[in-house]
Scaffold this motif. Structure first.
Motif, short mmCIF file in Angstrom:
data_model
loop_
_atom_site.label_atom_id
_atom_site.label_comp_id
_atom_site.label_asym_id
_atom_site.label_seq_id
_atom_site.Cartn_x
_atom_site.Cartn_y
_atom_site.Cartn_z
N GLY A 29 -5.53 2.95 -5.60
CA GLY A 29 -4.49 2.21 -6.15
C GLY A 29 -4.69 0.98 -7.23
O GLY A 29 -4.06 0.69 -7.96
N GLY A 34 -0.56 4.46 -8.77
CA GLY A 34 -0.49 4.63 -7.38
C GLY A 34 -0.44 3.33 -6.46
O GLY A 34 -0.66 2.07 -7.02
N GLY A 35 -0.41 3.72 -5.13
CA GLY A 35 -0.52 2.35 -4.12
C GLY A 35 0.18 2.76 -2.91
O GLY A 35 0.39 4.14 -2.80
N GLU A 115 -1.21 -3.30 0.54
CA GLU A 115 -0.95 -1.96 0.14
C GLU A 115 -1.23 -0.96 1.34
O GLU A 115 -0.29 -0.11 1.29
CB GLU A 115 -1.81 -1.32 -0.98
CG GLU A 115 -1.50 -2.28 -2.27
CD GLU A 115 -0.25 -1.60 -2.96
OE1 GLU A 115 0.44 -0.80 -2.59
OE2 GLU A 115 -0.05 -1.90 -4.16
N ASP B 51 3.13 5.79 -11.91
CA ASP B 51 3.58 5.45 -10.63
C ASP B 51 4.70 5.91 -10.33
O ASP B 51 5.05 6.33 -9.03
CB ASP B 51 3.60 3.68 -10.52
CG ASP B 51 2.28 3.19 -10.76
OD1 ASP B 51 1.43 2.90 -9.84
OD2 ASP B 51 1.81 3.10 -11.97
N THR B 140 -0.40 -2.62 -9.91
CA THR B 140 -0.83 -2.80 -8.74
C THR B 140 -1.04 -4.37 -8.37
O THR B 140 -0.47 -4.90 -7.48
CB THR B 140 -2.10 -2.30 -8.22
OG1 THR B 140 -1.92 -0.74 -8.53
CG2 THR B 140 -2.43 -2.56 -6.69
#
Lengths: 145, 188
Positions: A29, A34-35, A115, B51, B140
């Motif tokens: 991520g 993402g994450g 995360e 995301d 992030t």
């Protein structure tokens, strides 16, 4: 859906890759979209797919609700504890600069840890919510639709 | 080209939404809602919000569709018939929609780098992510570091939601089975 051979075979092939992709989204991520939240949703989707194909009872035995409940709490706790670790290091709450001697390394460790905490919580919560609702439903026969 | 894809996807969204409103069969509506989420995910990819697209595809198209299907097994398959057209809800919807459309007139153009939202803290975050945090994914960095406290709050909200769900429907009460609403456990 015990007699759906194609669905069963395809899901058996797919589920490991969905979970693997979830882990990739989780730990990559920092570098790609993402994450924790997305990874949690993906892994939970894999668990739910398993439950749909092989039955909720069997899924409950593989992914025990007791363990999932602990996971849900542990994720939030991990996140909060990272904040306290930063406090102990001399910074503000959740200021990852103070986790390690190097600011940048501290940020990296902090981000990947929180995360991971989010991922744990989201996976467990999604799966448990599904189990909670699925637990109230009778097994669905194909004729029902 | 991107504009064209956006318009096609928005058109599909509109058609799906209208179909959901007009169908009386709840199974159809659930499936259309899943398709709506998947179209949304495609739209987000086209807007470079990968995301959000991941989340929308996994949760909107996947998990919530399954939860809705689970709910369907506890209720009827068809919506109750309506008793015709009523003005008050139509007026509320029309006025709200008109206000929302009016609100978009003042919004800056899509992706405008000089819009107020882009000039406030965003340059600081972009420079900080490059120099201090040193990870390529700014999203992030913002979520986990700059807005870490917000994200902790989100995690707590999700956890609290779980507690609520478990308290309301998570318990398996013995009287449910006596009432015949559920088959006996095979694996207690």
């Amino acid at each position: 859906m015990r007699h759906h051979l194609v669905l069963r075979v395809v899901s058996k092939l797919l589920i490991p890759f969905i979970i693997l992709y979830g882990l990739y989204v989780q730990f990559h991520g920092d570098f790609s979209p993402g994450g924790g939240f997305q990874a949690g949703a993906l892994v939970a989707a894999a668990i739910i797919l398993y439950a749909l194909i092989f039955g909720v009872d069997r899924a409950r035995r593989v992914f025990s609700p007791a363990v999932l409940t602990v996971m849900a709490a542990a994720g939030v706790l991990l996140f909060a504890l990272v904040g306290y670790a930063a406090l102990l290091g001399g910074g503000n709450y959740l200021d990852y600069d103070y986790l390690l001697p190097s600011d940048t390394a501290g940020q990296h460790v902090g981000i990947i840890t929180v995360e991971f905490g989010v991922g744990l919580t989201v996976t467990a919560v999604m799966a448990l919510v599904f189990f909670a609702y699925a637990g109230r439903t009778d097994e669905i026969d194909d004729e029902d639709w | 080209m991107e504009m064209f894809v956006d318009m096609v996807l928005m058109g599909l969204l509109g058609i799906t939404a209208v179909a959901i409103v007009f169908t009386r069969h709840l199974f159809t509506a659930t499936m259309l809602a899943g398709a709506y989420s998947l179209t949304c995910a495609a739209l987000f990819v086209n807007l470079d919000a990968v995301d959000v697209a991941l989340t929308e595809a996994a949760i909107g198209a996947g998990i919530s569709t399954v939860l809705l299907l689970g709910t369907l097994t506890l209720t009827r398959r068809r919506e109750k018939a309506h008793k015709g057209f009523s003005w008050p809800p139509f007026l509320v919807v029309a006025v709200t929609g008109a206000l929302l459309l009016y609100g978009t007139v003042d919004m800056p153009a899509f992706g405008d780098p000089n819009s107020p939202g882009m000039r406030h803290v965003v340059p600081e975050y972009i420079a900080g992510t490059r120099d201090d945090i040193q990870i390529p994914n700014i999203v992030t960095a913002i979520l986990a570091s700059y807005r870490g406290f917000d994200t902790l709050g989100e995690a707590v909200v999700i956890f609290t939601a779980l507690i609520g769900v478990l308290l309301m429907v998570g318990r398996r009460r013995p009287d449910d089975e006596e009432a015949g609403t559920r088959r006996p456990e095979r694996h207690p």
